[in-house]
Structure formats: structure tokens, C-alpha cells
Write a protein that holds these residues in place. Structure first.
Motif, PDB file in Angstrom:
ATOM      1  N   LEU A 118       1.732  48.409   7.211  1.00 18.08           N
ATOM      2  CA  LEU A 118       2.969  47.632   7.115  1.00 18.08           C
ATOM      3  C   LEU A 118       3.621  47.470   8.484  1.00 18.08           C
ATOM      4  N   ALA A 119       3.545  48.505   9.300  1.00 20.28           N
ATOM      5  CA  ALA A 119       4.084  48.413  10.656  1.00 20.28           C
ATOM      6  C   ALA A 119       3.320  47.381  11.479  1.00 20.28           C
ATOM      7  N   MET A 156       4.289  39.930  13.069  1.00 21.95           N
ATOM      8  CA  MET A 156       5.224  38.857  12.720  1.00 21.95           C
ATOM      9  C   MET A 156       6.333  38.749  13.769  1.00 21.95           C
ATOM     10  N   ILE A 157       6.742  39.873  14.330  1.00 23.03           N
ATOM     11  CA  ILE A 157       7.724  39.829  15.419  1.00 23.03           C
ATOM     12  C   ILE A 157       7.127  39.126  16.629  1.00 23.03           C
ATOM     13  N   VAL A 158       5.890  39.446  16.966  1.00 22.23           N
ATOM     14  CA  VAL A 158       5.241  38.819  18.119  1.00 22.23           C
ATOM     15  C   VAL A 158       5.121  37.314  17.921  1.00 22.23           C
ATOM     16  N   GLY A 204      -2.624  45.838  14.435  1.00 21.96           N
ATOM     17  CA  GLY A 204      -3.272  46.885  13.649  1.00 21.96           C
ATOM     18  C   GLY A 204      -3.957  47.911  14.526  1.00 21.96           C
ATOM     19  N   VAL A 205      -4.634  47.444  15.554  1.00 21.95           N
ATOM     20  CA  VAL A 205      -5.290  48.364  16.496  1.00 21.95           C
ATOM     21  C   VAL A 205      -4.241  49.216  17.214  1.00 21.95           C
ATOM     22  N   LEU A 253      -3.767  41.326   6.292  1.00 20.44           N
ATOM     23  CA  LEU A 253      -2.450  41.488   5.671  1.00 20.44           C
ATOM     24  C   LEU A 253      -1.383  40.633   6.342  1.00 20.44           C
ATOM     25  N   THR A 254      -1.505  40.417   7.650  1.00 21.20           N
ATOM     26  CA  THR A 254      -0.540  39.564   8.345  1.00 21.20           C
ATOM     27  C   THR A 254      -0.681  38.116   7.891  1.00 21.20           C
TER      28      THR A 254
END
Length: 91
Positions: A9-10, A16-18, A50-51, A76-77
Motif C-alpha cells: 500500500l505504501a 501515485m504521489i510521484v 515497490g522496489v 496494484l498502482t
């Protein structure tokens, strides 16, 4: 298990912020062509987010697990962006 969920989730949130953040727009626009494309792409940003998030919680000696987090973050993104876009259009 909860760590994995929180990490994924993080990574979605980070990607999404990027991609969408108003505050990061000047930085995105200042990047050269290929990098600009990378940070405007949900799938690409999701992978690298994710990485990055996986490296905070997974042993670096498990590169397969780190890559798996990247792939899951990518999927997921894209899924989250699609759902949010559909909700914004009113289903």
C-alpha cells in the motif's frame, strides 16, 4: 503478512504521489525525456516504488523478493489508478 500489505500500500501511495502530485510537477517537467516518461507512468513508478519500499523491509540478500514487490507494486498502482479514474467519472 501485515508488513507485506502495508509495504504494498505504501508503494502504491508513493507511486501515485510521484505521478500525480502537484508539488512534484515542476520536478517531473524538468526531467529529460526518458525520465519524464518514467515518472508520469503508473506502471513504471509503481514498480520502482515497490522496489524502494521493499528495500526498507526485506533483506537485500533476497533480490527475488524485492523484484516481486516491484511487480506487485506496479500491478496494484495501475489497478488503483484505474479504479480511482472510474470513480471520478462516476462509474
Amino acid at each position: 503478512m501485515l508488513d507485506a500489505l502495508l509495504t504494498l500500500l505504501a508503494s502504491v501511495g508513493l507511486a501515485m504521489i510521484v505521478v500525480e502530485s502537484y508539488l512534484l510537477r515542476p520536478l517531473r517537467d524538468a526531467l529529460p525525456g526518458p525520465l519524464r516518461t518514467l515518472v508520469k507512468c503508473y506502471q513504471c513508478s509503481g514498480f520502482w516504488a515497490g522496489v524502494a519500499c521493499a528495500l526498507l523491509v526485506v533483506n537485500i540478500e533476497q533480490p527475488g523478493v524485492v523484484v516481486a514487490y516491484g511487480l506487485a507494486g506496479s500491478f496494484l498502482t495501475v489497478l488503483a489508478a484505474s479504479v480511482l479514474e472510474r470513480l471520478a467519472r462516476g462509474l
